[in-house]
Motif scaffolding. Structure first.
Motif, PDB file in Angstrom:
ATOM      1  N   ARG A 256       0.866  -1.258   0.113  1.00  0.00           N
ATOM      2  CA  ARG A 256      -0.066  -0.138  -0.069  1.00  0.00           C
ATOM      3  C   ARG A 256       0.854   1.330   0.110  1.00  0.00           C
ATOM      4  O   ARG A 256       0.516   2.119  -0.912  1.00  0.00           O
ATOM      5  N   PRO A 257       1.970   1.503   0.756  1.00  0.00           N
ATOM      6  CA  PRO A 257       2.673   2.604   0.924  1.00  0.00           C
ATOM      7  C   PRO A 257       3.524   3.017  -0.409  1.00  0.00           C
ATOM      8  O   PRO A 257       3.766   4.077  -0.736  1.00  0.00           O
ATOM      9  N   LEU A 258       3.587   1.984  -1.132  1.00  0.00           N
ATOM     10  CA  LEU A 258       4.205   2.448  -2.309  1.00  0.00           C
ATOM     11  C   LEU A 258       3.710   2.557  -3.753  1.00  0.00           C
ATOM     12  O   LEU A 258       4.117   2.892  -4.758  1.00  0.00           O
ATOM     13  N   VAL A 259       2.393   2.242  -3.844  1.00  0.00           N
ATOM     14  CA  VAL A 259       1.445   2.433  -4.812  1.00  0.00           C
ATOM     15  C   VAL A 259       1.682   3.790  -5.393  1.00  0.00           C
ATOM     16  O   VAL A 259       1.661   3.959  -6.448  1.00  0.00           O
ATOM     17  N   LEU A 260       1.326   4.906  -4.760  1.00  0.00           N
ATOM     18  CA  LEU A 260       1.080   6.367  -5.219  1.00  0.00           C
ATOM     19  C   LEU A 260       2.535   6.707  -5.683  1.00  0.00           C
ATOM     20  O   LEU A 260       2.468   7.283  -6.844  1.00  0.00           O
ATOM     21  N   PRO A 261       3.673   6.468  -5.060  1.00  0.00           N
ATOM     22  CA  PRO A 261       4.831   6.852  -5.426  1.00  0.00           C
ATOM     23  C   PRO A 261       5.032   6.264  -6.863  1.00  0.00           C
ATOM     24  O   PRO A 261       5.877   6.765  -7.705  1.00  0.00           O
ATOM     25  N   LEU A 262       5.055   4.849  -6.940  1.00  0.00           N
ATOM     26  CA  LEU A 262       5.171   4.008  -8.079  1.00  0.00           C
ATOM     27  C   LEU A 262       4.393   4.643  -9.434  1.00  0.00           C
ATOM     28  O   LEU A 262       5.063   4.764 -10.468  1.00  0.00           O
ATOM     29  N   ALA A 263       2.992   5.210  -8.974  1.00  0.00           N
ATOM     30  CA  ALA A 263       2.185   5.343 -10.004  1.00  0.00           C
ATOM     31  C   ALA A 263       2.627   6.877 -10.796  1.00  0.00           C
ATOM     32  O   ALA A 263       2.735   7.103 -12.016  1.00  0.00           O
ATOM     33  N   ILE A 264       2.974   7.587  -9.744  1.00  0.00           N
ATOM     34  CA  ILE A 264       3.612   8.945 -10.360  1.00  0.00           C
ATOM     35  C   ILE A 264       4.949   8.704 -11.106  1.00  0.00           C
ATOM     36  O   ILE A 264       5.017   9.329 -11.981  1.00  0.00           O
ATOM     37  N   GLY A 265       5.907   8.021 -10.420  1.00  0.00           N
ATOM     38  CA  GLY A 265       7.204   7.874 -11.143  1.00  0.00           C
ATOM     39  C   GLY A 265       6.920   7.313 -12.575  1.00  0.00           C
ATOM     40  O   GLY A 265       7.670   7.667 -13.525  1.00  0.00           O
ATOM     41  N   ALA A 266       5.938   6.424 -12.687  1.00  0.00           N
ATOM     42  CA  ALA A 266       5.694   5.586 -13.822  1.00  0.00           C
ATOM     43  C   ALA A 266       5.135   6.657 -15.056  1.00  0.00           C
ATOM     44  O   ALA A 266       5.525   6.509 -16.026  1.00  0.00           O
ATOM     45  N   ALA A 267       4.536   7.376 -14.500  1.00  0.00           N
ATOM     46  CA  ALA A 267       4.054   8.382 -15.753  1.00  0.00           C
ATOM     47  C   ALA A 267       4.963   9.420 -15.934  1.00  0.00           C
ATOM     48  O   ALA A 267       5.010   9.461 -17.187  1.00  0.00           O
ATOM     49  N   LEU A 268       5.871   9.599 -15.226  1.00  0.00           N
ATOM     50  CA  LEU A 268       6.923  10.495 -15.484  1.00  0.00           C
ATOM     51  C   LEU A 268       7.858   9.686 -16.217  1.00  0.00           C
ATOM     52  O   LEU A 268       8.427  10.265 -17.426  1.00  0.00           O
ATOM     53  N   GLY A 269       8.228   8.331 -16.075  1.00  0.00           N
ATOM     54  CA  GLY A 269       8.971   7.739 -16.734  1.00  0.00           C
ATOM     55  C   GLY A 269       8.498   7.507 -18.273  1.00  0.00           C
ATOM     56  O   GLY A 269       9.197   7.427 -19.133  1.00  0.00           O
ATOM     57  N   ALA A 270       7.202   7.095 -18.358  1.00  0.00           N
ATOM     58  CA  ALA A 270       6.697   6.948 -19.732  1.00  0.00           C
ATOM     59  C   ALA A 270       6.835   8.245 -20.783  1.00  0.00           C
ATOM     60  O   ALA A 270       6.889   7.921 -21.872  1.00  0.00           O
ATOM     61  N   LEU A 271       6.273   9.410 -19.918  1.00  0.00           N
ATOM     62  CA  LEU A 271       6.912  10.645 -20.821  1.00  0.00           C
ATOM     63  C   LEU A 271       8.186  10.957 -21.181  1.00  0.00           C
ATOM     64  O   LEU A 271       8.396  11.361 -22.226  1.00  0.00           O
ATOM     65  N   LEU A 272       9.137  10.535 -20.397  1.00  0.00           N
ATOM     66  CA  LEU A 272      10.438  10.511 -20.713  1.00  0.00           C
ATOM     67  C   LEU A 272      10.804   9.712 -21.819  1.00  0.00           C
ATOM     68  O   LEU A 272      11.676  10.011 -22.701  1.00  0.00           O
ATOM     69  N   SER A 273      10.215   8.368 -21.547  1.00  0.00           N
ATOM     70  CA  SER A 273      10.701   7.463 -22.701  1.00  0.00           C
ATOM     71  C   SER A 273      10.218   7.864 -24.204  1.00  0.00           C
ATOM     72  O   SER A 273      11.090   7.650 -25.129  1.00  0.00           O
ATOM     73  N   ALA A 274       9.162   8.257 -24.300  1.00  0.00           N
ATOM     74  CA  ALA A 274       8.932   8.883 -25.556  1.00  0.00           C
ATOM     75  C   ALA A 274       9.463  10.009 -26.239  1.00  0.00           C
ATOM     76  O   ALA A 274       9.676  10.193 -27.310  1.00  0.00           O
ATOM     77  N   GLN A 275      10.252  10.774 -25.435  1.00  0.00           N
ATOM     78  CA  GLN A 275      11.041  11.603 -26.081  1.00  0.00           C
ATOM     79  C   GLN A 275      12.511  11.155 -26.085  1.00  0.00           C
ATOM     80  O   GLN A 275      13.439  11.912 -26.899  1.00  0.00           O
ATOM     81  N   LEU A 276      13.017   9.987 -25.667  1.00  0.00           N
ATOM     82  CA  LEU A 276      14.144   9.558 -25.968  1.00  0.00           C
ATOM     83  C   LEU A 276      14.354   8.674 -27.397  1.00  0.00           C
ATOM     84  O   LEU A 276      13.454   8.398 -28.034  1.00  0.00           O
TER      85      LEU A 276
END
Length: 259
Positions: A76-96
């Motif tokens: 439970r304590p990891l769910v929100l940080p994981l989701a936020i990080g994943a959204a940022l990672g996906a946006l970054l991936s598309a730019q590379l």
């Protein structure tokens, strides 16, 4: 598509037994198969893999929950940080650049294998019981794992499993935890990938960066693979389980290097 279905079965088996979610299994072959449709093959492989993980991680989480191997208080304590990080990672991936993305995938595998082999705590846990992370550690670890997992389409297992091993988890518990911890990464990252425009000309059946026909075929195979692997959950000796995990990562690394 027959190849993709077989790959989906392998994805399901490795998801149920090793918490891979499919990323390290699907990305290399998808990269080869989708390279015929345009220069955005690596982006599409990562995006498609991320969406497939929503299905495979959800099914595997249910199987582990039924088996009783999931400590939800750790999830439970990891769910929100994981989701936020994943959204940022996906946006970054598309730019590379696609070539850079492939090299990052390979480099991450090398670092992961070296860390697990050379640093104590993975092959032989140093603690007898799973120790919880602090609130700040959950926020930092979850965000970093989310970014890298979505950036490379790997789901997070290759970070969460070693992390949980070093906190005292058995391989059964560590790989079980990897599945629900993959879900927020896959949902957040997959949503971004579906909404993003393709890097280059899209192929038939592609939505955003996701190749939908390939994703559906992989999901069908994953369903069968998870059902086949379910009787083995919790029955593999811990040392064998840990060595097999590293052996699979080594195989994926060799395949990706040779492509």
């Amino acid at each position: 598509m027959d190849v993709l279905f077989v790959l989906g079965i392998a994805t399901g088996i490795t998801t149920a037994l090793f918490g891979f979610g499919g990323g390290f299994v699907t990305v290399p072959l998808l990269y080869v198969l989708l390279s015929q449709d345009g220069s955005n093959a690596m982006h599409s492989a990562v995006a498609t893999s991320t969406c497939v993980m929503i299905f495979s991680a959800l099914m595997a989480s249910w199987r582990h929950h039924r088996h009783g191997s999931l400590p939800w208080q750790t999830v439970r304590p990891l769910v929100l940080p994981l989701a936020i990080g994943a959204a940022l990672g996906a946006l970054l991936s598309a730019q590379l650049d696609a070539a850079l993305l492939r090299h990052l995938f390979i480099g991450y595998l090398v670092l992961t294998l070296a860390d697990n082999l050379l640093r104590k705590g993975f092959l032989q846990p140093q603690q007898a019981t799973l120790q919880p992370l602090s609130a700040s550690a959950n926020a930092v670890a979850g965000s970093v794992i989310g970014v890298i997992a979505a950036l490379l389409g790997v789901g997070g297992s290759v970070m969460t499993v070693p992390l949980m091993r070093r906190r005292g988890a058995s391989m059964t518990t560590a790989t079980a935890l990897a599945n629900p911890l993959t879900l927020p990464v896959a949902v957040a990252g997959g949503a971004v990938y579906l909404l993003l425009p393709a890097v280059t000309t899209t192929s038939a059946g592609q939505v955003g960066l996701v190749h939908v026909p390939a994703a559906l075929t992989l999901m069908l195979g994953a369903w069968l693979g998870i059902r086949l692997a379910a009787p083995l959950i919790g029955r593999i000796p811990d040392a064998v389980h840990a060595h097999a995990y590293l052996a699979l990562l080594t195989m994926v690394l060799l395949v990706m290097v040779m492509l």
